[in-house]
Design an enzyme around this catalytic site. Structure first.
Site, mmCIF file in Angstrom:
data_model
loop_
_atom_site.group_PDB
_atom_site.id
_atom_site.type_symbol
_atom_site.label_atom_id
_atom_site.label_comp_id
_atom_site.label_asym_id
_atom_site.label_seq_id
_atom_site.Cartn_x
_atom_site.Cartn_y
_atom_site.Cartn_z
ATOM 1 N N CYS A 53 0.825 -1.205 0.000
ATOM 2 C CA CYS A 53 0.000 0.000 0.000
ATOM 3 C C CYS A 53 0.858 1.254 0.000
ATOM 4 C CB CYS A 53 -0.902 0.021 1.236
ATOM 5 S SG CYS A 53 -2.059 -1.354 1.303
ATOM 6 N N HIS A 112 -7.820 2.655 5.540
ATOM 7 C CA HIS A 112 -7.090 1.891 6.555
ATOM 8 C C HIS A 112 -7.513 2.283 7.968
ATOM 9 C CE1 HIS A 112 -3.662 -0.221 4.350
ATOM 10 N NE2 HIS A 112 -4.405 0.320 3.393
ATOM 11 N N HIS A 130 -9.612 -1.380 3.640
ATOM 12 C CA HIS A 130 -8.463 -2.188 3.248
ATOM 13 C C HIS A 130 -7.583 -2.563 4.433
ATOM 14 C CE1 HIS A 130 -4.777 -2.892 0.534
ATOM 15 N NE2 HIS A 130 -5.671 -3.820 0.242
ATOM 16 N N THR A 132 -13.800 -11.513 14.628
ATOM 17 C CA THR A 132 -13.706 -10.052 14.727
ATOM 18 C C THR A 132 -14.212 -9.391 13.463
ATOM 19 O OG1 THR A 132 -11.889 -10.028 16.324
ATOM 20 C CG2 THR A 132 -12.096 -8.108 14.899
ATOM 21 N N GLN A 173 -24.205 -8.476 23.912
ATOM 22 C CA GLN A 173 -24.852 -9.778 23.806
ATOM 23 C C GLN A 173 -25.681 -9.886 22.530
ATOM 24 O OE1 GLN A 173 -24.696 -12.608 25.915
ATOM 25 N NE2 GLN A 173 -25.711 -13.469 24.119
ATOM 26 N N ARG A 220 -18.165 -11.396 25.239
ATOM 27 C CA ARG A 220 -16.846 -10.885 25.608
ATOM 28 C C ARG A 220 -15.968 -10.721 24.370
ATOM 29 N NH1 ARG A 220 -14.408 -10.458 30.455
ATOM 30 N NH2 ARG A 220 -16.085 -11.664 31.413
ATOM 31 N N ASN A 222 -11.408 -2.291 16.208
ATOM 32 C CA ASN A 222 -11.995 -1.528 15.109
ATOM 33 C C ASN A 222 -11.085 -0.364 14.697
ATOM 34 O OD1 ASN A 222 -13.670 -0.273 13.263
ATOM 35 N ND2 ASN A 222 -15.020 0.608 14.824
ATOM 36 N N HIS A 243 -19.369 2.808 18.687
ATOM 37 C CA HIS A 243 -19.957 3.628 19.755
ATOM 38 C C HIS A 243 -21.416 3.246 20.013
ATOM 39 C CE1 HIS A 243 -20.891 5.768 15.978
ATOM 40 N NE2 HIS A 243 -21.984 6.177 16.592
ATOM 41 N N SER A 298 -25.740 -4.458 28.323
ATOM 42 C CA SER A 298 -27.107 -4.921 28.582
ATOM 43 C C SER A 298 -27.690 -4.284 29.840
ATOM 44 C CB SER A 298 -27.123 -6.447 28.725
ATOM 45 O OG SER A 298 -26.666 -7.072 27.550
ATOM 46 N N GLU A 308 -26.541 11.411 17.513
ATOM 47 C CA GLU A 308 -27.393 10.592 16.663
ATOM 48 C C GLU A 308 -28.848 10.627 17.133
ATOM 49 O OE1 GLU A 308 -25.873 6.679 16.006
ATOM 50 O OE2 GLU A 308 -23.921 7.409 15.317
#
Length: 232
Positions: A26, A50, A110, A120, A140, A153, A162, A171, A176, A197
């Site tokens: 890259c 990226h 990418h 993941t 959950q 977990r 991320n 975010h 729960s 939001e």
């Protein structure tokens, strides 16, 4: 389940749609932009995005956000790959005109995390696909959506991995119990994004948010300096 402008300041680019290929080296490009959360750095190559880094340092007032101003950014296409242009336009809309987000192309991603056949990657793609602007999901619930109800977990670990927060909305993943949950970009950042939001989507603010979008200044005072945001 509660499924639940940037102004240009430095420069650089990225790619389109969703997948980028990992079969070549890259040549990285970088772009720094202003946002209501302070500086945002985006980086990527011709193949795709990226990283998105929320660098912090800004404390927005309660007043309305300035109208987006992308012409300066988009007037230098030689400095911007297509994925970075798309990412910049998407972020601009996120902060200022979220109603147009469904019609905007997502930049290709990418980063290696998204290229692997892993839980993941599966969780992050599912989060991007299923949890929309103004919605929230618990760790959950996201584990169930990703096909492994016992992996709450591991979902937390996926959020920490991320590399493109806001675009892939870690975010929006909450506890729960009703608590907002961790966010290595800072609790104030997570609360501000959730309140932003809720306000623009007309939905109730998430119960765990203690600082509405317009009260960032006080909440942010004790937040550490620049760090990779979006990692829960």
């Amino acid at each position: 389940m509660e499924m639940a402008a940037l102004k240009s300041s430095s420069t650089q680019t990225q790619h389109k749609n969703v997948f980028g290929r990992m079969d070549q080296a890259c040549e990285m490009r970088y772009k720094t932009m202003d946002s209501p959360l302070g500086k945002i750095e985006i980086s990527g190559c011709e193949q795709g995005l990226h990283e998105i880094r929320l660098c912090g340092s800004k404390t927005p007032d309660a007043g309305p956000v300035e109208a987006p101003t992308l012409p300066e950014l988009l007037s230098r296409p030689e400095e911007m790959t297509e994925p970075l242009v798309q990412c910049a336009a998407w972020l601009d809309a996120y902060f200022h005109e979220p109603e147009v987000l469904p019609g905007l192309p997502l930049p290709a991603i990418h980063h290696p995390v998204f290229q692997r056949d892993s839980f993941t990657a599966q969780v992050l793609w599912k989060l991007l696909e299923a949890v929309k602007f103004g919605d929230t999901v618990s760790y959950q619930q996201l584990a169930v959506l990703a096909g492994n109800p016992k992996a709450a977990r591991a979902v937390g670990g996926a959020m920490r991995s991320n590399p493109v927060p806001v675009l892939v909305p870690c975010h929006r993943v909450v506890c729960s119990s009703g608590a907002v949950g961790n966010y290595s970009g800072g609790l104030a950042t997570k609360e501000w994004l959730l309140a932003h939001e809720a306000r623009l989507s007309g939905k109730p603010t998430y119960p765990g948010v203690s600082h509405p979008a317009g009260t960032w200044r006080g909440a942010q005072a004790g937040t550490p300096g620049p760090q990779r945001a979006g990692r829960n």
